[in-house]
Write a protein that holds these residues in place. Structure first.
Motif, PDB file in Angstrom:
ATOM      1  N   GLU A 151      -9.510  38.927   6.912  1.00 27.54           N
ATOM      2  CA  GLU A 151      -8.921  39.692   8.013  1.00 27.54           C
ATOM      3  C   GLU A 151      -8.509  38.792   9.171  1.00 27.54           C
ATOM      4  O   GLU A 151      -7.539  39.075   9.874  1.00 27.54           O
ATOM      5  CB  GLU A 151      -9.914  40.740   8.504  1.00 27.54           C
ATOM      6  N   LYS A 152      -9.235  37.708   9.362  1.00 28.56           N
ATOM      7  CA  LYS A 152      -8.939  36.786  10.454  1.00 28.56           C
ATOM      8  C   LYS A 152      -9.373  35.392  10.055  1.00 28.56           C
ATOM      9  O   LYS A 152     -10.380  35.219   9.365  1.00 28.56           O
ATOM     10  CB  LYS A 152      -9.662  37.225  11.741  1.00 28.56           C
ATOM     11  N   VAL A 159     -13.195  35.584   8.857  1.00 29.29           N
ATOM     12  CA  VAL A 159     -13.701  36.945   8.918  1.00 29.29           C
ATOM     13  C   VAL A 159     -13.264  37.675   7.653  1.00 29.29           C
ATOM     14  O   VAL A 159     -12.067  37.769   7.363  1.00 29.29           O
ATOM     15  CB  VAL A 159     -13.183  37.702  10.158  1.00 29.29           C
ATOM     16  N   ARG A 161     -13.426  41.274   5.365  1.00 27.35           N
ATOM     17  CA  ARG A 161     -13.651  42.721   5.412  1.00 27.35           C
ATOM     18  C   ARG A 161     -13.857  43.198   3.979  1.00 27.35           C
ATOM     19  O   ARG A 161     -12.969  43.114   3.152  1.00 27.35           O
ATOM     20  CB  ARG A 161     -12.453  43.427   6.032  1.00 27.35           C
ATOM     21  N   LYS A 166     -17.226  46.615   5.949  1.00 28.56           N
ATOM     22  CA  LYS A 166     -18.075  45.720   6.741  1.00 28.56           C
ATOM     23  C   LYS A 166     -17.334  44.409   7.006  1.00 28.56           C
ATOM     24  O   LYS A 166     -16.696  43.856   6.112  1.00 28.56           O
ATOM     25  CB  LYS A 166     -19.387  45.432   6.009  1.00 28.56           C
ATOM     26  N   ALA A 167     -17.439  43.918   8.228  1.00 29.74           N
ATOM     27  CA  ALA A 167     -16.837  42.643   8.604  1.00 29.74           C
ATOM     28  C   ALA A 167     -17.893  41.548   8.547  1.00 29.74           C
ATOM     29  O   ALA A 167     -18.975  41.690   9.124  1.00 29.74           O
ATOM     30  CB  ALA A 167     -16.232  42.722  10.001  1.00 29.74           C
ATOM     31  N   HIS A 168     -17.585  40.457   7.845  1.00 30.69           N
ATOM     32  CA  HIS A 168     -18.505  39.339   7.707  1.00 30.69           C
ATOM     33  C   HIS A 168     -17.892  38.114   8.401  1.00 30.69           C
ATOM     34  O   HIS A 168     -16.792  37.687   8.039  1.00 30.69           O
ATOM     35  CB  HIS A 168     -18.767  39.027   6.232  1.00 30.69           C
TER      36      HIS A 168
END
Length: 296
Positions: A151-152, A159, A161, A166-168
């Protein structure tokens, strides 16, 4: 306020007059610098997001992934640059010697670097991930036990998802091995079991025919890249003969292709009368009790 400053209290009166003089001169300029810095900080993501991305028509291409990743990294770098320059201008406006301050910061940076070794490792790992195009924003990856969509990404962390939303947040220095599911092309591997009593050659012919029909379907042709391969008997399992089929797909399409082929082959096997076995369990309660009557 002037009345308060006229009171004969020292050193408060002197400090108050100095503060008023500073606010009338450098204070306004310093406030303008802070306002300009805040404005530039807010404009950075807006300007970068206005830049056009490659036209992909919904496909996950390396050009689109690369463009999104570079935009993320550029946004982080520009924000740091804006804050740094704005801070130096503000300190210079206060009358501080910025050159001496930078020299002192360089010496202090050597001491801080020993305490920030992990942070430095994060930036070095992130730089090589970006340079080698290992993965980028939009890719589907697995890092250790974590899997999801990137995601980032910036030089410090990645990051992910996952499917549950859930974002890790993973520091780049902790990424020792990464599995990318969407690098250039993908593959769907479909294993389906049939009963041992079935004619294997007939079953393989059914699989080849259904896979070819699937490949010729106009609705799915744009998701497939190569003709399907029915490899044959992959395994002789406990209760089934496992048939494996491969589909070359565009990135991130392998799961949709696999689900659709499972649906189609299930319906086709039902039509052909081919049994898809499932485990059976037989319960054994032992021999029944027998009552023996003793005669007197």
């Amino acid at each position: 306020m002037s009345h308060a400053l006229s009171l004969p209290y020292e050193p408060l009166a002197t400090w108050g007059r100095s503060l008023v003089a500073w606010l009338g001169g450098k204070g306004v300029a310093g406030g303008a610098v802070l306002l300009a810095t805040w404005t530039a900080y807010r404009l950075v993501p807006l300007l970068l997001r206005s830049l056009p991305l490659p036209e992909t028509e919904g496909e996950l291409t390396r050009q689109a992934v690369r463009a999104k990743t570079l935009r993320n990294v550029s946004e982080s770098a520009l924000k740091v640059a804006v804050v740094t320059v704005g801070g130096l201008l503000f300190l210079s406006n206060l009358g501080l010697n910025v050159t001496a301050l930078l020299a002192g910061a360089g010496v202090a940076g050597l001491a801080v670097s020993f305490a920030a070794q992990n942070l430095i490792r994060d930036f070095i790992h992130g730089f090589f991930i970006l340079l080698e195009d290992q993965y980028g924003v939009g890719d589907i990856v697995k890092v250790g036990d974590l899997a999801g969509v990137v995601e980032k990404f910036n030089l410090r962390l990645t990051v992910l998802r996952d499917l549950e939303g859930k974002a890790h947040f993973i520091p780049n220095s902790q990424i020792q091995q990464v599995t990318v599911f969407t690098q250039e092309w993908s593959r769907a591997v479909v294993d389906v079991g049939v009963a041992y009593k079935e004619d294997v050659d007939r079953v393989l012919a059914i699989f080849r025919d259904e896979a070819e029909r699937f490949f010729q379907d106009p609705e799915w042709q744009d998701k497939l890249t190569n003709p399907p391969e029915v490899l044959g008997v992959e395994n002789l399992a406990d209760s089934a003969v496992v048939i494996r089929t491969l589909f070359g797909t565009k990135p991130a399409q392998q799961w949709a292709v696999a689900r659709e082929f499972r649906r189609r082959i299930k319906k086709r096997l039902d039509q052909e009368g081919v049994e898809i076995p499932f485990p059976h369990r037989t319960l054994y309660f032992g021999e029944p009790l027998r009552v023996v009557k003793e005669t007197p």
